[in-house]
Write a protein that holds these residues in place. Sequence first.
Motif, PDB file in Angstrom:
ATOM      1  N   LYS B 286       0.940  -1.229   0.487  1.00  0.00           N
ATOM      2  CA  LYS B 286       0.322   0.049  -0.038  1.00  0.00           C
ATOM      3  C   LYS B 286       1.077   1.147  -0.121  1.00  0.00           C
ATOM      4  O   LYS B 286      -0.112   2.427  -0.037  1.00  0.00           O
ATOM      5  N   THR B 287       1.971   0.978   0.673  1.00  0.00           N
ATOM      6  CA  THR B 287       2.294   1.997   0.982  1.00  0.00           C
ATOM      7  C   THR B 287       2.878   3.017  -0.899  1.00  0.00           C
ATOM      8  O   THR B 287       3.343   2.238  -1.654  1.00  0.00           O
ATOM      9  N   GLU B 288       2.862   4.311  -0.762  1.00  0.00           N
ATOM     10  CA  GLU B 288       2.876   5.086  -2.136  1.00  0.00           C
ATOM     11  C   GLU B 288       4.536   5.069  -2.094  1.00  0.00           C
ATOM     12  O   GLU B 288       5.123   5.671  -1.322  1.00  0.00           O
ATOM     13  N   THR B 289       4.938   4.881  -3.603  1.00  0.00           N
ATOM     14  CA  THR B 289       6.795   4.751  -3.623  1.00  0.00           C
ATOM     15  C   THR B 289       6.767   6.223  -4.296  1.00  0.00           C
ATOM     16  O   THR B 289       8.107   6.166  -4.928  1.00  0.00           O
ATOM     17  N   ASN B 290       6.399   7.138  -4.612  1.00  0.00           N
ATOM     18  CA  ASN B 290       6.936   8.109  -5.615  1.00  0.00           C
ATOM     19  C   ASN B 290       7.633   9.145  -4.994  1.00  0.00           C
ATOM     20  O   ASN B 290       8.071  10.150  -5.595  1.00  0.00           O
ATOM     21  N   LYS B 291       7.682   9.268  -3.542  1.00  0.00           N
ATOM     22  CA  LYS B 291       8.578  10.440  -3.162  1.00  0.00           C
ATOM     23  C   LYS B 291       8.790   8.977  -2.295  1.00  0.00           C
ATOM     24  O   LYS B 291       9.316   8.018  -2.348  1.00  0.00           O
ATOM     25  N   ASN B 292      10.544   9.954  -1.829  1.00  0.00           N
ATOM     26  CA  ASN B 292      10.963   9.397  -1.159  1.00  0.00           C
ATOM     27  C   ASN B 292      11.053   8.852   0.241  1.00  0.00           C
ATOM     28  O   ASN B 292      11.491   7.762   0.407  1.00  0.00           O
ATOM     29  N   ALA B 293      10.353   9.495   0.898  1.00  0.00           N
ATOM     30  CA  ALA B 293       9.384   8.998   2.472  1.00  0.00           C
ATOM     31  C   ALA B 293       8.829   7.692   2.252  1.00  0.00           C
ATOM     32  O   ALA B 293       9.223   7.115   3.242  1.00  0.00           O
ATOM     33  N   GLY B 294       8.144   7.306   1.065  1.00  0.00           N
ATOM     34  CA  GLY B 294       7.418   6.637   0.922  1.00  0.00           C
ATOM     35  C   GLY B 294       8.377   5.763   0.982  1.00  0.00           C
ATOM     36  O   GLY B 294       8.318   4.143   0.669  1.00  0.00           O
ATOM     37  N   THR B 295       9.221   5.681  -0.597  1.00  0.00           N
ATOM     38  CA  THR B 295      10.310   5.048  -0.695  1.00  0.00           C
ATOM     39  C   THR B 295      11.336   4.224   0.840  1.00  0.00           C
ATOM     40  O   THR B 295      11.801   3.311   0.666  1.00  0.00           O
TER      41      THR B 295
END
Lengths: 142, 892
Positions: B286-295
Amino acid sequence: MGIRFILLVNKQGQTRLAQYYEYLTLDRRSALEGEIVRKCLARNEQQCSFVEHRNYKVVYRRYASLFFLVGVDNDENELAILEFIHLLVESMDRHFGNVCELDIMFHLEKVHFMLEEMVMNGCIVETNKSNILTPLQFMDKS
Amino acid sequence: MADLIIDAFSSQTRLRDMIRAIRGCKTAAEERAVVRKECAVIRASISENDQDYRHRNLAKLMFIHMLGYPTHFGQMECLKSIASAGFPEKRIGYLGLMLLLDERQEVLMLVTNSLKQDLNHSNPYIVGLALCALGNICSAEMARDLAPEVERLFQSRDPNIRKKAALCSVRIIKKVPDLAENFMSPAATLLKEKHHGALIAGVQLCTDMCKVSLEALEYFRKKCTDGLVKALKERVNSPYTPEYDISGISDPFLHIRLLRLLRILGKGDADASDCMNDILAQVATKTETNKNAGTAILYECVETIMSIEDNSGLRVLAINILGRFLSNRDNNIRYVALNMLMRAIAVDAQAVQRHRITILECVKDSDASIRKRALELIFLLVNENNVKPLTKELIDYLQVSDQEFKGDLTEKICSIVEKFSMEKKWYIDKMLKVLSEAGNFVKDEIWHALIVAISNASDLQGYTVRSLYRALQTSSEQESLIQVAVWCIGEYGEMLVNNVGMLEKEDPLTVTESDAVDVLEAAIKRHTSDITSRALSLVALLKLSSRFPSCSKRISDIIIEHKGSFVLELQQRSIEFNSIIDKHQNIRSTLLERMPVLDEASYNSKRKSGSLPPTASAPTGASPKLPNGVVKSPAAPMADLLDLSSDDAPVPSSSGGDNLPDLLGGSLTSLPSLTGQAPSNGTDILMELLSIGTPAAQNDVSTSDLLSTNHNNTPSGTPLERLSPPSPFSPQVSTPTATTPVMDLLDGFSPTLSMSNKKSSTDPYFSGNNGPVYPSIIAFQSSSLKIEFSFSKQPENLQSTLINATFTNMSSNIYTDFIFQAAVPKFIQLHLDPASSNTLPASGNGSIGQSLRVTNSQHGQKHLAMRIRVAYKINNKDVLEQGQITNFPPGL
C-alpha cells in the motif's frame, strides 16, 4: 544510536554548525570534518547522496550554498535521514523565514535548541514542526 | 535580571562583532589571532566572575568551539549558568554543557546535583532541558544516581516530558545495562501512546533494551508484538495527519521505528513473525513510492521481511520490490537496493542471482558509492557456474575504469580468480590479463602466488612465458607484470626461444635469444623500475648467461655496467654475479640451474595464516624459510651449499631449507625468521645465497656491512623494514668463522673448509633483569615434546617481554638437529636467540633452552599469540610438530 553527528558546511568547506553525539577530540573532529567535507563536496548532483566513510555512512543534502551532512551507523535507513535533513531545513525556514547561512551563523544557539528538540542522544525524538519550535518561542517570549 | 541578560544577548553587538570579525578573516592565521584575542577577553571576564556577560561568553565559546579551538576554560561557566534560576541562563548553560563538555570530564560530576533539582522542577521546559542534557552526555555514575528521577518522569502528564524521559533512558541503559529491568514496564506502557513523539521514543527505548537484554526481548515479544502490529496498522490506515506530514506521507519516521522493532521481535521467533505477516504485506503493497519518504518506509519494510522467520510469499514480494528499486533512475534508491541485496543473499541467493546483469551494470556506474556496493555484491554472487563470464566482464571493465576504482576492482578480481582457480590455465590467463591491465595495483603477495603456481605447472611454463613475453610487448608500464615476466624469462628462457610445450591453439612465436635479453635489459634500464624489478632482472640475466651462450658476452657487459650502480643492492649483486661469470665457469651452469619447484601448499598456508607481510617483495637477510632445500646437513662441505648439481634433483623440503642459516653461522637462526618471511618465490633464495656472504667476500667481516645490506634489500617503504629490524643482527653476526666458507665460494672455492657448527651461546642481555613477575606456562605439550615458557619484563619497557623457552624430550629417542621456530601476528615483533643446543637428550634427561624477545606494539590492547613449529630428527628421520600458543598470561 543511529545519528553520530550533524554538520552544516558551506560551499567553501567552512563548518557552520557541528553537533556530535559521540565523543571525539578536537583534533579528530577537524580531521573528520576535513575528510568527509572533501569527499562530499567533490560529488556532483547526479550521484547518490550517500558516502561511505570509515565504519559509518554520511548522508548529505545540498541546499543552495549549504551542505547538510549527517553521519549515521551503517544500518540506519539512509532515505529516512534525507527526509530528516529536509525536516530540519523546513523547521529552520519556519522560524527564520527563508533561512540562509548568515541566520545560522548569527543564531547558532537557536539552531542548536531546535536540533535538541529533534534529536536526543542520536535518536530522532520529534518530527512535528510546531512541537519542535514551541520551546524556542517560549524562550523568545520570556 | 533575566531581562537584562536577554537584552544584552539579543542585542548581540559583541557576539555579532566577533562572528563578523571571524568571517572577515582571509587567512587561517588571521582567524587564529581573532580567536586568541576573544578567548583572552572571555578568560578575563570569567576570572572577574562577570555574570552579566556569562550568557554572551558562552555563546561565543560555542562558536569558537565549533571552529575547532579549545574552550575548556569555559566549562565551569556552563555549570554556574545551569545553577542559576532563570530559564534563559539554564538553557544556554545546558547547551554549553552538551557542546563543550563530554562524559569523561570530572567536572561533569559537579552538575549531578543541579540536574537532580531541575528534573524535579515545576517548569516542564526546564525538566525537558535537564532530560535532554542527561540523555546526551550522562556517564555511568550519573545514570545510577539519576535513574529513579527519570523513571518517575515516565508518569508525567506532559507527553513531551515522557518522550524525553524515554530517550534519556536509552542512554542510561546503555551506560548501565543492569538498570534495564527497571524500565521494562514503563517502556511497554509507552508503546500504547497516541502522541507520536512519545511513541517513537518508546519504540526506540524498547529497541535498545532488546539489544542489551535477552530478558527484555522475551518480555516485549510476548507482551507487545500484538500492540505494535496494531499501532502500525493504525498509522497505515489512519487518515492524513498534516502536523506529521513529510512530503505527503504521514510520519515516515514512526513507521520506520515500528518496523525496526518488529524486525527485532520477529527475528528467530516463528509465532511473532507470523503475527506481523499481514501488516507487513499491507505496508509492502500500500505504501506510495513516488516520494522518497514512501520509499524509505518500503525499504525498511523489505528489510524486516528479510530478517523475520520464513514466509516465502512475503519474500518474493520483497525481492520484487528490490528489483524495482534496482531499476529505478534515482541513484539513492539504486544504492539502497544494492545495500539490501547484500543482506538478501543470505536469505535467497537464487533470487539475487536473477539481478546479476543489472548489478554488473552498477559496477560500471559513474557514482563511486554505487560502484563500491555493486562490486561487493558481485563478489558475493560469484560461484563456479558464473565465474567465467563474470570475471571476463570485470576484467573488460578494468580497462576503462577510473584510476581510483582500479585498486578495489583489481583486488576483487584477483581474489575471485584465486578462489576459483580450478583450471590452472584459466587462472594463469586471467592473472596475466589483470597484470597487463592493472599490474601497478596488484599486491605483491598476489603475484608471488602466481609465480609459485607457475613453478608448479610444468606443462604450462612454456605457454606462460610466451604469453608474458607477448603481454610485455603491449603493456610495458605495469610493474608487477614486468616482475613476473622477468622471473619467468630467467627461469624458462629457453622455452620462450624454442617454443617448448606448445599448447594446441597457441600461435607460434619467434623470439631469438637476443630478443629475450632485450626484454631484461629494458626492464633493468627502465628508469621507473623499482629495485625489486631490477634485481630480478639481474638474476634473470645471470641465469640466461649460461643458457644462451650466444648472448653471454652481452649479458656480462650489462652486469658489469651495474657494478657502479649507486643502489647498493644492485651494485652488490652485479659484483657477485660478475665474479660468478668470470671466475667460476666450472660451477656456473650447475649453479644457475632452474629453481626447484616451489612448495605451493606451504606458501598458501603461510599466506592464509597471515604471517606473510602484505608486501614482502624483497629478500630480507633473514629468510630461513627457503623451500629449495639445497642443504643437506650443517656439516656438509661447501659444494653442498650450492649443490644444485647433484644427480638427485633437490627435493623441496622445508626442513632442509631451514638448515641453511645454520650453515652460515648458528647465529643466523636466531633472526626473527617467521615474522618477516620473505616470499617463497625462488629468485630471492638464490639472491640470498649469494648475498649473505658478501661481507666475508670482501675479507672484512664488518657487522655494519651486513646490516646495511639487509636494509637495502628491502625496497624503501615496505613493512619489512619494520619487521626485520637491524638490531637483532648486531650481537651475533660477528663470527668470521661462520662466514668464511662463503667467502671461499666467491673467491677461491676451497672444499677443505667445513662449516662451523652451531655455536651455543647464552644471551648476555637477558641476565639481570627484574621486571614484573608472570606465571610460567606450558606452551605446548605433545606425547613427545614439552615446551615451557617463563616470562620476565623490564619495568621501563612494558611492551617487550623476555621469554625463556625450555624444551623437554618426553620420548625415549634422542632428537638431533632440533630447531624451534615461531611466528607472531604483525603487531608483535619477535627476536629469537640461539638455542643452547640442537640435540635434545631422551626421556627428559636434560633440556634445551632458548630465549625469545617479543615486543607487543599494541601492549594493553591485544594479547600475545604465537604459532610455533619444531623440527627435529629421530634416527635421521625428519619430524615436524606445530602448534599455536594462546594461553599467555594476560598483561604481556
